[in-house]
Each structure stands twice: as structure tokens, then as C-alpha cells.
Motif scaffolding. Structure first.
Motif, PDB file in Angstrom:
ATOM      1  N   CYS A   1       0.865  -1.062   0.007  1.00 34.48           N
ATOM      2  CA  CYS A   1      -0.271   0.077   0.085  1.00 34.48           C
ATOM      3  C   CYS A   1       0.944   1.290  -0.002  1.00 34.48           C
ATOM      4  N   ARG A   2       1.994   1.079   0.857  1.00 36.46           N
ATOM      5  CA  ARG A   2       2.835   2.427   0.801  1.00 36.46           C
ATOM      6  C   ARG A   2       3.501   2.586  -0.291  1.00 36.46           C
ATOM      7  N   LEU A   3       4.078   1.429  -0.992  1.00 37.25           N
ATOM      8  CA  LEU A   3       4.882   1.625  -2.321  1.00 37.25           C
ATOM      9  C   LEU A   3       4.106   2.290  -3.411  1.00 37.25           C
ATOM     10  N   LEU A   4       2.960   1.837  -3.178  1.00 41.07           N
ATOM     11  CA  LEU A   4       1.929   2.230  -4.325  1.00 41.07           C
ATOM     12  C   LEU A   4       1.535   3.713  -4.129  1.00 41.07           C
ATOM     13  N   ALA A   5       1.462   4.319  -2.709  1.00 42.21           N
ATOM     14  CA  ALA A   5       0.988   5.543  -2.550  1.00 42.21           C
ATOM     15  C   ALA A   5       2.132   6.391  -2.659  1.00 42.21           C
ATOM     16  N   GLU A   6       3.410   6.052  -2.705  1.00 43.90           N
ATOM     17  CA  GLU A   6       4.585   6.751  -3.112  1.00 43.90           C
ATOM     18  C   GLU A   6       4.937   7.081  -4.371  1.00 43.90           C
ATOM     19  N   ARG A   7       4.345   6.348  -5.544  1.00 38.70           N
ATOM     20  CA  ARG A   7       4.655   6.300  -6.772  1.00 38.70           C
ATOM     21  C   ARG A   7       3.366   7.303  -7.535  1.00 38.70           C
ATOM     22  N   ASP A   8       3.827   7.933  -8.208  1.00 37.54           N
ATOM     23  CA  ASP A   8       2.951   8.945  -9.057  1.00 37.54           C
ATOM     24  C   ASP A   8       3.007   8.653 -10.728  1.00 37.54           C
TER      25      ASP A   8
END
Length: 406
Positions: free
Chosen positions: A82-89
Motif C-alpha cells: 500500500c505504501r509503495l503504491l502511494a509513494e509512486r505517481d
């Protein structure tokens, strides 16, 4: 095409399938990267984003993920993902593959992505109840048919279709529409359709009306969008999901229903729509304690149970406490003529005493102020006058809001 997609799965058990998906997407011009979410701790040469990099996103670091407890490791890896995807734009779409464990690991991160971002999950459990995995999001679930355990004549077709589904989502043109009207949310059930249809007709010239079916996921979806700021107001005419929460029906939106009122400062007009009924599946699914109650077969798959005066009082207190925590301006309308199409003279759920208990409990619980008001209405919820009043109250609340900056 310039699109980037993540392909998520466990490389230790599904590397062949992950590479197959990656090759299909790359052949079509997509910059596809394999994300390994295996919890064994071994490096996988197939991974573009290794499990160690995913695990490092966990707030307690990778050591919190790679533990000697599979259930705990999967849960911690899910949080890290979840945090990995949240950090990527830079991610335009996501596809995942897995069995029960992989589906439970991958879909929470998918749910956190914005509505409209393409999300495809190929899963062995997609032919069953997918509500715990999809939740209020727009994940497309595809049943794998065979287990996700190697490539064969079936899995090649299913995975190929999934890759092409994601490709279509990424490459297909969606007609541009000028979104110059603020979006608002409305809740509806079949037995409150007349009310909500009249309201959307009246409000559509000024607002983009998003109607949500109050089946549990509908209420959660509406409130998720409201909490994210995508909705500028709510016309929550159908609060029936509270019945199923408190009485054990199948369409509960959970304990957090109406919590958005305490989180977001937005105008809210609500009502008691379909608080006369609890939803169950077929008649055989009713708990024994309810078998002698007043029942109505909505269709062969849905059986409705009339709520009693005591249950209505319980719901009135529960809803009232939620309304007391509302941050924005609020009007909650009490339709004295009936709360659903089945709660009207001559209809099977008509019960003025039960409705009266609901209204009395609300009035005894809600701490009314100029901003937070209950309003008794002499009409049935599906009467034209009721819809007109709800629309008028909403217009009044919206007109009192400060202008948006810029």
C-alpha cells in the motif's frame, strides 16, 4: 504509448505467469514492471521491483515483513505494498494475480488507488463473494478458472484476456466532458427510487449527481468519495444500510457508516429511507430468531424483514449519535407518511407505530442547533412534495457555503 503498469504477484510461486503478463504488455508498448510481493525473503531475478524493496516501504522496515509467520508476513507485506503504491505517481494501471492469500495481499493496495485508475485482479476466488476484496473501489476481478500455478491452455487465455483488458483500459479513449458542475452524492434503494429520481432531475442542471445503491458497498463508496473531497455535498435519502448493520442483514456498510460527517465539512441532507427493512438472501438464510417475523420476498434471492418499533428506536439512537458529530450544516428529514414504497397504506410493511418510534428516538438523541436540524415532513418519502423539500433544503445549505478559492 507511454503507459506504465505494475504486475503484482509472488515470484517464488508465479514467476512464469507474471513474466507472461509482462511480455504481453510490453509487446503492446506498455512499460510493464513486475512487483514481487513474496514473503520468503529470496531474491527473484524476474522482479523489476524486488520484494526487499517493497518490504522496505513498511513503516517498521523490511524486518517487520520477513518474519517466520506466514499470516503475519502476508499482512505486513500488504501494508508495505500500500505504501509503495502511494509513494509512486507514475503508475497508470495495475494487474495482480493470486490465490486467496495473494488476493488478500494485493487488493488493499488497489483499493487505495483513485477511482478510475485501471485495476485488474486475476484470482482463484473471483467467482465467490468478492466484496471483501473489491470494497468500495472499482477493481475488475477475473476468475482464473484453473489455479494460478503455471501456464496451460486455460491460464494462457485467461491471463491473456486480463492483460488485454488492462491494455484496453490504458489505451481506450474516454470522451472528455467538461466537469464544470460540482459533484454530489445521493443514496438510493429500489423502494426510494421515485424520490431520488425526482431529486436528480431537479438538481442535474446545477450538480453532477452521483447515485449510489445502498447495498453496503454503495454507502462506503459514496462516503469514500466524500472524504476524499470529490463530493461537495450529500443527499443521503436512503440510510437502510444501518438496518443490516444492527440487525445482521447482508447489506451492511459497517460501523463507519456516517462517520464521514465528522471528518468532512460538507452540507448534508439525510433521511430515513428504507429503515423499515433488513435484507437477507433466500428465505432459508434467515436466522431462526427471525423466521416468524413480517417478511416480504423481494425476489428469489432477497428476502426483506420488517423492522420493529424497538429496532427502529435502536436505529434512531445510533443514527442520532452519528449526526451529533457532524461538522458541516445538516438537515435530517423525517417522512411521516412512510419511509419506503413498502411502508405505505395498504403495503406489507406499513407500520406507523414503528416509524413513530424511529422519529422519537432521533428527536430524543440529536442535539439540535441552527446548523443541525431534524425536520418532520407530513409526506411519504416517495411523494413529490418530499423530494421538493429535500432539494430546497439542500440548495439552502449549498448557497450558504463560502465560495471556493480561485
Amino acid at each position: 504509448m507511454g503507459h506504465k503498469a505494475l504486475i503484482i504477484g509472488t515470484c517464488d510461486t508465479k514467476a512464469e505467469e507474471l513474466c507472461y503478463l509482462r511480455d504481453l504488455l510490453r509487446t503492446a508498448g506498455v512499460d510493464a514492471l513486475i512487483v514481487d510481493v513474496g514473503t520468503g525473503g529470496d531474491a527473484a531475478p524476474e522482479a523489476d521491483i524486488p520484494a526487499s524493496q517493497v518490504a522496505a516501504c513498511h513503516p517498521q522496515g523490511a524486518e517487520a515483513v520477513f518474519v517466520n509467520d506466514r499470516g503475519r508476513a502476508v499482512a505486513q507485506m500488504a501494508e508495505a505494498l500500500c505504501r509503495l503504491l502511494a509513494e509512486r505517481d507514475d503508475v497508470d494501471g495495475v494487474i495482480g494475480i493470486g490465490g486467496s492469500g495473494g488476493t488478500a495481499l494485493i487488493t488493499p493496495a488497489m483499493r487505495d488507488l483513485d477511482i478510475g485508475v485501471p485495476k485488474v485482479m486475476v484470482s482463484t476466488i473471483a467467482s465467490g463473494n468478492v466484496a471483501p476484496y473489491v470494497g468500495p473501489s472499482d477493481i475488475a476481478m477475473i476468475h482464473s478458472v484453473t489455479d494460478v500455478a503455471g501456464l496451460n491452455r486455460i491460464s494462457r487465455r485467461v491471463l491473456g484476456n486480463a492483460a488485454h483488458a488492462l491494455l484496453g483500459m490504458l489505451s481506450g479513449k474516454i470522451p472528455e466532458v467538461a466537469e464544470d458542475k460540482p459533484a454530489i452524492g445521493l443514496s438510493m434503494f429500489g423502494v426510494t427510487t421515485q424520490c431520488v429520481n425526482r431529486m436528480t432531475k431537479a438538481l442535474s442542471p446545477s450538480y453532477d449527481c452521483l447515485v449510489f445503491h445502498a447495498t453496503g458497498t454503495g454507502g462506503r463508496s459514496m462516503e469514500k468519495l466524500a472524504a476524499s473531497g470529490m463530493l461537495k455535498g450529500l443527499l443521503d435519502m436512503t440510510t437502510t444500510e444501518v438496518c443490516d448493520l444492527l440487525m445482521g442483514g447482508i447489506f451492511s456498510a459497517g460501523e463507519t457508516r456516517l462517520d464521514v460527517l465528522a471528518q468532512a465539512d460538507l452540507p448534508y441532507v439525510g433521511s430515513c429511507g428504507a429503515l423499515d427493512m433488513v435484507n437477507f438472501a433466500g428465505p432459508e438464510t434467515l436466522p431462526e430468531r427471525y423466521r416468524q417475523r413480517r417478511l416480504y420476498e423481494h425476489n428469489p434471492q432477497i428476502t426483506l424483514m420488517r423492522t420493529t418499533a424497538e429496532e427502529n428506536a435502536q436505529m434512531g439512537r445510533w443514527i442520532g449519535e452519528k449526526l451529533n458529530r457532524c461538522r458541516g450544516p445538516l438537515r435530517f428529514l423525517l417522512p411521516e407518511g412512510g419511509v419506503s414504497a413498502l411502508d405505505a397504506p395498504g403495503q406489507p410493511f406499513h407500520d406507523p407505530q414503528a416509524d413513530a418510534a424511529l422519529f422519537a428516538a432521533l428527536e430524543a438523541t440529536v442535539r439540535q442547533t441552527p446548523e443541525r436540524r431534524l425536520i418532520r415532513c407530513p409526506w411519504h418519502i416517495n411523494d413529490p412534495e418530499f423530494a421538493a423539500m429535500a432539494v430546497a433544503e439542500f440548495h439552502e445549505l449549498m448557497s450558504a457555503q463560502p465560495a471556493s478559492p480561485g
